[in-house]
Write a protein that holds these residues in place. Structure first.
Motif, mmCIF file in Angstrom:
data_model
loop_
_atom_site.group_PDB
_atom_site.id
_atom_site.type_symbol
_atom_site.label_atom_id
_atom_site.label_comp_id
_atom_site.label_asym_id
_atom_site.label_seq_id
_atom_site.Cartn_x
_atom_site.Cartn_y
_atom_site.Cartn_z
ATOM 1 N N ALA A 129 -1.059 2.845 9.518
ATOM 2 C CA ALA A 129 -0.731 1.418 9.587
ATOM 3 C C ALA A 129 -0.672 0.778 8.205
ATOM 4 O O ALA A 129 0.052 -0.196 7.995
ATOM 5 N N LEU A 130 -1.423 1.328 7.271
ATOM 6 C CA LEU A 130 -1.488 0.755 5.924
ATOM 7 C C LEU A 130 -0.285 1.111 5.064
ATOM 8 O O LEU A 130 0.288 0.251 4.388
ATOM 9 N N VAL A 131 0.088 2.391 5.056
ATOM 10 C CA VAL A 131 1.094 2.872 4.103
ATOM 11 C C VAL A 131 2.453 2.224 4.380
ATOM 12 O O VAL A 131 2.970 2.258 5.492
ATOM 13 N N VAL A 191 0.855 -1.180 0.000
ATOM 14 C CA VAL A 191 0.000 0.000 0.000
ATOM 15 C C VAL A 191 0.896 1.237 0.000
ATOM 16 O O VAL A 191 1.726 1.413 0.899
ATOM 17 N N THR A 192 0.741 2.093 -1.011
ATOM 18 C CA THR A 192 1.606 3.267 -1.118
ATOM 19 C C THR A 192 0.918 4.558 -0.682
ATOM 20 O O THR A 192 1.598 5.537 -0.381
ATOM 21 N N SER A 193 -0.401 4.600 -0.673
ATOM 22 C CA SER A 193 -1.121 5.750 -0.126
ATOM 23 C C SER A 193 -2.490 5.285 0.347
ATOM 24 O O SER A 193 -3.038 4.303 -0.167
ATOM 25 N N ALA A 252 -6.194 -6.630 8.334
ATOM 26 C CA ALA A 252 -6.886 -6.809 9.612
ATOM 27 C C ALA A 252 -6.175 -6.044 10.723
ATOM 28 O O ALA A 252 -6.826 -5.421 11.582
ATOM 29 N N ASP A 253 -4.847 -6.081 10.728
ATOM 30 C CA ASP A 253 -4.088 -5.343 11.742
ATOM 31 C C ASP A 253 -4.333 -3.847 11.621
ATOM 32 O O ASP A 253 -4.478 -3.138 12.630
ATOM 33 N N ALA A 254 -4.363 -3.346 10.386
ATOM 34 C CA ALA A 254 -4.629 -1.919 10.182
ATOM 35 C C ALA A 254 -6.034 -1.554 10.654
ATOM 36 O O ALA A 254 -6.241 -0.516 11.311
ATOM 37 N N ASP A 279 -8.530 4.121 17.313
ATOM 38 C CA ASP A 279 -7.429 4.600 18.161
ATOM 39 C C ASP A 279 -7.542 6.077 18.518
ATOM 40 O O ASP A 279 -7.207 6.475 19.638
ATOM 41 N N ASP A 280 -7.958 6.905 17.585
ATOM 42 C CA ASP A 280 -8.036 8.351 17.847
ATOM 43 C C ASP A 280 -9.440 8.803 18.248
ATOM 44 O O ASP A 280 -9.683 10.005 18.399
ATOM 45 N N LEU A 281 -10.347 7.873 18.439
ATOM 46 C CA LEU A 281 -11.734 8.215 18.720
ATOM 47 C C LEU A 281 -12.064 7.927 20.181
ATOM 48 O O LEU A 281 -11.764 6.847 20.695
#
Length: 297
Positions: free
Chosen positions: A232-234, A209-211, A244-246, A252-254
């Protein structure tokens, strides 16, 4: 129920609509386009405008135009035109992928892009798509036109950066045919609105995943970016475990204490749904980025 009495005016141009808004400012005027958000609130007594200003006939802010690096959608463009647009399917896949899940055939033939975004219902579908697509919202007032980055547009429940004397006239979307877009939604069984909806726009190079831009509806009081998921993706893999990990970072920020909590779903259940539907959106976006046509559930 029947709405309270009101005066009705139909504008033929943006300038005329702005004039009418100014002339009837003391009547708490409301803008009406497709009417799918405003009319139910008027019938229930939650809104009682003294004047309605109909902008549905303003041709200059209707239609879809692809021009080089971006595609512009006029505020009065109906959902069905977005779903059927080959330009959007090619260049901004996350947008039609989301719009095709709004309402039913009747709603998609009448509802408008601008009305949806300006209303900013927390359970609406379009805010996440606009966030994932890195949109620019165009509004116009007496001082002319201004552009609002989508990350600054949604301020809270039914609150946006459109001023009382301004009109949302369009949305500009950067063209990115290499990006795969998808929307995964858990609809309310009673209304079809999103209990949770996740839009994902991913660029993939091989297995990497690049973006990534990922956003959600229905969880907080307005559409929100899921930046921990993006981080987590990029640079990571597109395999199932990595996605799944991403997705596990979706909340997390909510602040769960501020999550939507109603008869449809508790905040705790919404937090669980957010992870599940983030994973589904990511999986579908990766498949589309790799040339597949899978739709998210």
């Amino acid at each position: 129920m029947f709405p309270a009495e009101f005066d009705y005016y139909k504008a033929s141009s943006v300038s005329e609509a702005l004039d009418l808004m100014e002339d009837h400012a003391d009547e708490d005027p409301e803008i009406i386009a497709g009417g799918h958000s405003l009319l139910p609130t008027m019938k229930s007594g939650l809104a009682s405008p003294g004047a309605l200003i109909d902008v549905s006939g303003i041709d200059s802010i209707s239609g879809i135009e692809a021009d080089g690096d971006e595609t512009t959608i006029g505020a009065m463009t109906n959902y069905v035109d977005v779903v059927n647009s080959s330009d959007l399917a090619e260049n901004v896949a996350v947008f039609p992928a989301t719009v095709e899940q709004i309402g039913d055939v009747q709603v998609r033939n009448r509802g408008t892009i601008g009305g949806n975004l300006a209303h900013a219902d927390p359970a609406s579908d379009l805010p996440a798509a606009a966030l994932a697509a890195d949109a620019t919202i165009v509004v116009e007032g007496r001082d002319g036109e201004r552009e609002v980055p989508v990350d600054d547009f949604f301020l809270g429940m039914y609150a946006t950066d459109v001023g009382e004397d301004e009109l949302l006239t369009g949305i500009r979307l950067p063209n990115a045919p290499e990006i795969g877009g998808a929307y995964a939604k858990k609809p309310s069984p009673s209304s079809g609105y999103a209990m949770v909806g996740v839009a994902a726009a991913l660029e993939v190079d091989g297995d990497e995943v690049t973006s990534a831009r990922v956003a959600a509806n229905g969880v907080m009081d307005h559409g929100v970016r899921l930046e921990p998921v993006e981080d987590a993706l990029v640079g990571g893999s597109t395999d199932e475990d990595s996605l799944a990990d991403a997705a596990d970072h979706a909340g997390d920020d909510l602040d769960e204490m501020l999550m939507m909590d109603d008869v449809q779903a508790s905040a705790e259940f919404r937090a669980h749904l957010l992870t599940v539907y983030t994973k589904r959106a990511l999986r579908a976006a990766v498949e589309r980025a790799n040339g597949g046509g899978a739709a998210a559930d």
